[in-house]
Design a protein around this motif. Structure first.
Motif, PDB file in Angstrom:
ATOM      1  N   LEU A  79       0.829  -1.200   0.000  1.00 19.52           N
ATOM      2  CA  LEU A  79       0.000   0.000   0.000  1.00 19.52           C
ATOM      3  C   LEU A  79       0.867   1.255   0.000  1.00 19.52           C
ATOM      4  CD1 LEU A  79      -2.954  -0.816   2.413  1.00 19.52           C
ATOM      5  CD2 LEU A  79      -3.103  -0.193   0.005  1.00 19.52           C
ATOM      6  N   SER A  80       2.000   1.189   0.675  1.00 20.49           N
ATOM      7  CA  SER A  80       2.909   2.330   0.700  1.00 20.49           C
ATOM      8  C   SER A  80       3.419   2.642  -0.703  1.00 20.49           C
ATOM      9  CB  SER A  80       4.088   2.043   1.636  1.00 20.49           C
ATOM     10  OG  SER A  80       5.018   3.106   1.614  1.00 20.49           O
ATOM     11  N   GLU A  81       3.779   1.606  -1.456  1.00 19.87           N
ATOM     12  CA  GLU A  81       4.260   1.813  -2.816  1.00 19.87           C
ATOM     13  C   GLU A  81       3.142   2.324  -3.716  1.00 19.87           C
ATOM     14  OE1 GLU A  81       6.556   2.134  -6.122  1.00 19.87           O
ATOM     15  OE2 GLU A  81       7.204   1.800  -4.049  1.00 19.87           O
ATOM     16  N   TRP A  82       1.949   1.750  -3.576  1.00 20.70           N
ATOM     17  CA  TRP A  82       0.819   2.215  -4.366  1.00 20.70           C
ATOM     18  C   TRP A  82       0.462   3.666  -4.019  1.00 20.70           C
ATOM     19  CZ3 TRP A  82      -1.191   1.061  -8.729  1.00 20.70           C
ATOM     20  CH2 TRP A  82      -1.171  -0.246  -9.222  1.00 20.70           C
ATOM     21  N   SER A  83       0.620   4.024  -2.757  1.00 21.61           N
ATOM     22  CA  SER A  83       0.363   5.395  -2.333  1.00 21.61           C
ATOM     23  C   SER A  83       1.265   6.370  -3.082  1.00 21.61           C
ATOM     24  CB  SER A  83       0.579   5.525  -0.820  1.00 21.61           C
ATOM     25  OG  SER A  83       0.341   6.844  -0.383  1.00 21.61           O
ATOM     26  N   LYS A  84       2.518   5.995  -3.252  1.00 20.57           N
ATOM     27  CA  LYS A  84       3.457   6.838  -3.998  1.00 20.57           C
ATOM     28  C   LYS A  84       3.067   6.895  -5.478  1.00 20.57           C
ATOM     29  CE  LYS A  84       7.345   5.724  -0.934  1.00 20.57           C
ATOM     30  NZ  LYS A  84       8.653   5.027  -0.836  1.00 20.57           N
TER      31      LYS A  84
END
Length: 316
Positions: free
Chosen positions: A99-104
């Motif tokens: 989710l952190s990567e998708w957030s970026k």
């Protein structure tokens, strides 16, 4: 749009192109009211997700288009998609980027919203086409989702009798979010009576899956060669093929949204599915504006030129 109303560079040095797109007839009244009564308070947007499903063919890259009744903010002819639901924020089995990567990637800080957009994209694709981006691990993808049992599951998810999470957990599946590629972000024009804040994604058709209409809801859908749709966009061929009252006799711009037309242009210019999905894109946001030219209403939007975005042409 007439031959004199062409897309022209707004700023050639930045590679931006101003486009004036025809307004669908169903939106004329809302446009006239917006101008005539001086309404300057846009209605709230609903967050939505849409998936551009693609595959290779001898004639070029094809994408799956469907008819959406009721003046959908995604267009009368559009890609699979829809608005977010409450269940889309729930934790769900997940393979692929965190989710952190998708957030970026999406430029959204709230990871609950990030999850909801991705789950919504995969859920809507499954509901409307039966294509399911899920597997038992990070390397597998479920196959043969065209049985009667799977159709019943799609119907249950569509009316919210079952959540996508329940469907996946029961079958030991997790979302293959790595199969999605973020494309762009589009916000409906301010004058529209129904407005979406839509995140567009792309995905290749998984092996041994084939899209189909949702029983009892689907009216028309088909694989279309993007280059042919763009080549014929000033004709009524696609609208006549769909055959609905709000598509017959109308050109591409009048049956869809600028988002769909721009994405179709970019698909039409690509060398193939792998090439299209491999492009590293800067996720851009677009917000078409209502303008009047010669007494006619158009949607004004600025996009990348061919060099920047892959073969953009006239906004007509």
């Amino acid at each position: 749009m007439n031959e004199n109303s062409l897309a022209t560079p707004r700023n050639p040095s930045t590679g931006l192109l101003r486009r004036l797109c025809d307004l669908p007839p169903a939106q004329y009244d809302a446009a006239e009211n917006w101008v005539s009564y001086g309404n300057r308070t846009p209605r709230a947007t609903r967050p939505a997700s849409s998936v551009v499903l693609i595959r290779d063919s001898p004639k070029g890259v094809e994408t799956y288009l469907g008819y959406r009744p009721g003046g959908s903010p995604l267009g009368s002819v559009a890609f699979p998609g829809g608005s977010l639901e409450d269940d889309d924020e729930r934790e769900i089995p997940w393979y692929g980027p965190s989710l952190s990567e998708w957030s970026k990637r999406l430029g959204i800080l709230d990871q609950r919203v990030v999850r909801a957009h991705i789950v919504c994209a995969i859920r809507e694709l499954f509901e409307e086409t039966g294509v399911l981006l899920a597997g038992t691990d990070e390397l597998s993808v479920v196959e043969n989702c065209d049985s009667e049992d799977w159709m019943a599951v799609r119907e249950a998810v569509a009316v919210q009798d079952k959540s996508l999470e329940d469907v996946l957990r029961k079958r030991g599946l997790g979302l293959r979010t790595d199969l999605l590629r973020p494309l762009s972000h589009w916000i409906s024009p301010n004058f529209a009576l129904r407005r979406f804040d839509t995140r567009y994604f792309a995905a290749a058709l998984p092996v041994r899956q084939e899209p189909s209409l949702l029983r009892g809801k689907g009216i028309w859908a088909a694989w279309k060669v993007a280059a042919e749709v763009i080549e014929q966009r000033n004709t009524t061929s696609l609208g006549d093929e769909v055959g609905a009252p709000d598509t017959k006799g109308l050109s591409l711009s009048k049956i869809t949204t600028p988002a769909v037309e721009v994405i179709l242009e970019k698909i039409a210019s690509t060398r193939g599915t792998v090439a299209y999905l491999s492009v590293r894109r800067e996720l851009k946001s677009y917000h078409p504006e209502l303008v009047q030219v010669g007494g006619e209403f158009y949607l004004d939007v600025t996009t990348a030129t061919a060099a920047e975005g892959g073969g953009l042409g006239r906004g007509r």
